[in-house]
Design a protein around this motif. Sequence first.
Motif, PDB file in Angstrom:
ATOM      1  N   SER A  61      -5.329  29.033 -36.396  1.00 35.20           N
ATOM      2  CA  SER A  61      -4.261  29.984 -36.709  1.00 35.20           C
ATOM      3  C   SER A  61      -3.434  29.465 -37.876  1.00 35.20           C
ATOM      4  O   SER A  61      -3.031  28.305 -37.905  1.00 35.20           O
ATOM      5  N   LYS A  62      -3.182  30.345 -38.816  1.00 33.33           N
ATOM      6  CA  LYS A  62      -2.292  30.023 -39.930  1.00 33.33           C
ATOM      7  C   LYS A  62      -1.027  30.873 -39.862  1.00 33.33           C
ATOM      8  O   LYS A  62      -0.200  30.824 -40.757  1.00 33.33           O
ATOM      9  N   SER A  63      -0.898  31.605 -38.797  1.00 29.90           N
ATOM     10  CA  SER A  63       0.251  32.483 -38.590  1.00 29.90           C
ATOM     11  C   SER A  63       1.491  31.665 -38.241  1.00 29.90           C
ATOM     12  O   SER A  63       1.396  30.601 -37.637  1.00 29.90           O
ATOM     13  N   GLU A  64       2.642  32.181 -38.594  1.00 27.79           N
ATOM     14  CA  GLU A  64       3.890  31.544 -38.191  1.00 27.79           C
ATOM     15  C   GLU A  64       4.317  32.006 -36.805  1.00 27.79           C
ATOM     16  O   GLU A  64       5.298  31.495 -36.261  1.00 27.79           O
ATOM     17  N   ASN A  65       3.578  32.938 -36.225  1.00 31.20           N
ATOM     18  CA  ASN A  65       3.844  33.415 -34.876  1.00 31.20           C
ATOM     19  C   ASN A  65       3.165  32.461 -33.886  1.00 31.20           C
ATOM     20  O   ASN A  65       1.947  32.341 -33.872  1.00 31.20           O
ATOM     21  N   HIS A  66       3.962  31.802 -33.077  1.00 34.75           N
ATOM     22  CA  HIS A  66       3.425  30.819 -32.138  1.00 34.75           C
ATOM     23  C   HIS A  66       2.421  31.421 -31.170  1.00 34.75           C
ATOM     24  O   HIS A  66       1.455  30.750 -30.787  1.00 34.75           O
ATOM     25  N   ALA A  67       2.622  32.648 -30.780  1.00 36.83           N
ATOM     26  CA  ALA A  67       1.701  33.293 -29.841  1.00 36.83           C
ATOM     27  C   ALA A  67       0.296  33.395 -30.432  1.00 36.83           C
ATOM     28  O   ALA A  67      -0.694  33.307 -29.702  1.00 36.83           O
ATOM     29  N   ASP A  68       0.193  33.556 -31.742  1.00 33.47           N
ATOM     30  CA  ASP A  68      -1.117  33.628 -32.387  1.00 33.47           C
ATOM     31  C   ASP A  68      -1.864  32.304 -32.250  1.00 33.47           C
ATOM     32  O   ASP A  68      -3.073  32.286 -31.999  1.00 33.47           O
ATOM     33  N   ALA A  69      -1.162  31.196 -32.425  1.00 33.55           N
ATOM     34  CA  ALA A  69      -1.793  29.876 -32.293  1.00 33.55           C
ATOM     35  C   ALA A  69      -2.300  29.666 -30.875  1.00 33.55           C
ATOM     36  O   ALA A  69      -3.397  29.136 -30.669  1.00 33.55           O
ATOM     37  N   VAL A  70      -1.521  30.088 -29.902  1.00 30.28           N
ATOM     38  CA  VAL A  70      -1.930  29.965 -28.502  1.00 30.28           C
ATOM     39  C   VAL A  70      -3.165  30.825 -28.242  1.00 30.28           C
ATOM     40  O   VAL A  70      -4.121  30.378 -27.598  1.00 30.28           O
ATOM     41  N   SER A  71      -3.174  32.041 -28.764  1.00 28.99           N
ATOM     42  CA  SER A  71      -4.321  32.946 -28.581  1.00 28.99           C
ATOM     43  C   SER A  71      -5.597  32.379 -29.188  1.00 28.99           C
ATOM     44  O   SER A  71      -6.668  32.456 -28.583  1.00 28.99           O
ATOM     45  N   VAL A  72      -5.485  31.811 -30.382  1.00 29.09           N
ATOM     46  CA  VAL A  72      -6.672  31.235 -31.032  1.00 29.09           C
ATOM     47  C   VAL A  72      -7.168  30.036 -30.229  1.00 29.09           C
ATOM     48  O   VAL A  72      -8.374  29.879 -30.021  1.00 29.09           O
ATOM     49  N   LEU A  73      -6.255  29.205 -29.738  1.00 27.92           N
ATOM     50  CA  LEU A  73      -6.669  28.055 -28.934  1.00 27.92           C
ATOM     51  C   LEU A  73      -7.342  28.510 -27.644  1.00 27.92           C
ATOM     52  O   LEU A  73      -8.362  27.940 -27.231  1.00 27.92           O
ATOM     53  N   LYS A  74      -6.812  29.545 -27.018  1.00 29.49           N
ATOM     54  CA  LYS A  74      -7.446  30.078 -25.810  1.00 29.49           C
ATOM     55  C   LYS A  74      -8.829  30.635 -26.129  1.00 29.49           C
ATOM     56  O   LYS A  74      -9.772  30.460 -25.347  1.00 29.49           O
ATOM     57  N   ALA A  76     -10.782  29.513 -28.255  1.00 28.15           N
ATOM     58  CA  ALA A  76     -11.638  28.334 -28.438  1.00 28.15           C
ATOM     59  C   ALA A  76     -11.878  27.611 -27.108  1.00 28.15           C
ATOM     60  O   ALA A  76     -12.516  26.577 -27.072  1.00 28.15           O
ATOM     61  N   GLU A  77     -11.347  28.185 -26.025  1.00 29.07           N
ATOM     62  CA  GLU A  77     -11.423  27.619 -24.681  1.00 29.07           C
ATOM     63  C   GLU A  77     -10.668  26.304 -24.572  1.00 29.07           C
ATOM     64  O   GLU A  77     -11.049  25.390 -23.846  1.00 29.07           O
ATOM     65  N   GLY A  78      -9.567  26.233 -25.329  1.00 26.85           N
ATOM     66  CA  GLY A  78      -8.682  25.078 -25.263  1.00 26.85           C
ATOM     67  C   GLY A  78      -7.511  25.349 -24.337  1.00 26.85           C
ATOM     68  O   GLY A  78      -7.405  26.425 -23.742  1.00 26.85           O
ATOM     69  N   ASP A  79      -6.632  24.382 -24.238  1.00 30.75           N
ATOM     70  CA  ASP A  79      -5.510  24.421 -23.305  1.00 30.75           C
ATOM     71  C   ASP A  79      -4.303  25.149 -23.918  1.00 30.75           C
ATOM     72  O   ASP A  79      -3.344  24.526 -24.372  1.00 30.75           O
ATOM     73  N   GLY A  80      -4.374  26.454 -23.895  1.00 26.46           N
ATOM     74  CA  GLY A  80      -3.298  27.268 -24.436  1.00 26.46           C
ATOM     75  C   GLY A  80      -1.989  27.106 -23.682  1.00 26.46           C
ATOM     76  O   GLY A  80      -0.910  27.219 -24.274  1.00 26.46           O
ATOM     77  N   THR A  81      -2.065  26.802 -22.406  1.00 28.93           N
ATOM     78  CA  THR A  81      -0.854  26.633 -21.601  1.00 28.93           C
ATOM     79  C   THR A  81      -0.035  25.437 -22.089  1.00 28.93           C
ATOM     80  O   THR A  81       1.186  25.532 -22.248  1.00 28.93           O
ATOM     81  N   THR A  82      -0.726  24.339 -22.352  1.00 30.60           N
ATOM     82  CA  THR A  82      -0.024  23.146 -22.824  1.00 30.60           C
ATOM     83  C   THR A  82       0.554  23.375 -24.219  1.00 30.60           C
ATOM     84  O   THR A  82       1.693  22.994 -24.495  1.00 30.60           O
ATOM     85  N   LEU A  83      -0.207  24.003 -25.099  1.00 34.73           N
ATOM     86  CA  LEU A  83       0.323  24.309 -26.431  1.00 34.73           C
ATOM     87  C   LEU A  83       1.527  25.234 -26.316  1.00 34.73           C
ATOM     88  O   LEU A  83       2.534  25.043 -27.008  1.00 34.73           O
ATOM     89  N   SER A  84       1.465  26.205 -25.447  1.00 30.32           N
ATOM     90  CA  SER A  84       2.583  27.133 -25.249  1.00 30.32           C
ATOM     91  C   SER A  84       3.832  26.390 -24.782  1.00 30.32           C
ATOM     92  O   SER A  84       4.945  26.681 -25.238  1.00 30.32           O
ATOM     93  N   ARG A  85       3.669  25.439 -23.884  1.00 29.26           N
ATOM     94  CA  ARG A  85       4.809  24.638 -23.420  1.00 29.26           C
ATOM     95  C   ARG A  85       5.443  23.883 -24.591  1.00 29.26           C
ATOM     96  O   ARG A  85       6.658  23.846 -24.732  1.00 29.26           O
ATOM     97  N   LEU A  87       5.211  24.535 -27.850  1.00 31.48           N
ATOM     98  CA  LEU A  87       5.818  25.461 -28.797  1.00 31.48           C
ATOM     99  C   LEU A  87       7.121  26.049 -28.274  1.00 31.48           C
ATOM    100  O   LEU A  87       8.005  26.400 -29.042  1.00 31.48           O
ATOM    101  N   GLY A  88       7.230  26.142 -26.953  1.00 32.96           N
ATOM    102  CA  GLY A  88       8.462  26.618 -26.340  1.00 32.96           C
ATOM    103  C   GLY A  88       9.642  25.691 -26.583  1.00 32.96           C
ATOM    104  O   GLY A  88      10.799  26.107 -26.494  1.00 32.96           O
ATOM    105  N   GLU A  89       9.366  24.440 -26.901  1.00 30.38           N
ATOM    106  CA  GLU A  89      10.425  23.455 -27.177  1.00 30.38           C
ATOM    107  C   GLU A  89      10.705  23.307 -28.669  1.00 30.38           C
ATOM    108  O   GLU A  89      11.678  22.677 -29.060  1.00 30.38           O
TER     109      GLU A  89
END
Length: 126
Positions: A61-74, A76-85, A87-89
């Motif tokens: 993801s090259k988007s400045e929207n954090h949700a986009d990065a989480v979606s791309v990681l998911k 890729a079958e990566g840990d979107g939950t941890t990235l979301s946590r 990014l929430g900080e």
Amino acid sequence: MTARTDANARLEDARAFLESAKTIDTLNDAESYADVIATNAIHAGIAASDAFCLLTLGRHSKSENHADAVSVLKAAEGDGTTLSRLLGEKTKAGYNVKSLTRPKATKCIEWASKLLDAAEEKYAQS
């Protein structure tokens, strides 16, 4: 540049950011360092997630929207939950007047370490 080469560059960034967070955490026990520690850990997690996505999908993801990065990681079958946590900080650590706590900064290091471990494993397998 290939996706693997780009992933390697992002892994190097992730390692450096995480090393910085851990070093500051070790050398400075003042509560006022929590935001700096967390910010470095957050950037480590972002870079590790980028590497994971590059290795899996050939893009990140090259988007400045954090949700986009989480979606791309998911995707890729990566840990979107941890990235979301993490990014929430990010806004709290980087832009708010009130600082994060040291325990929250420590959690950011743990989360970033988890994402970096997954990216390192993916890199070793590819």
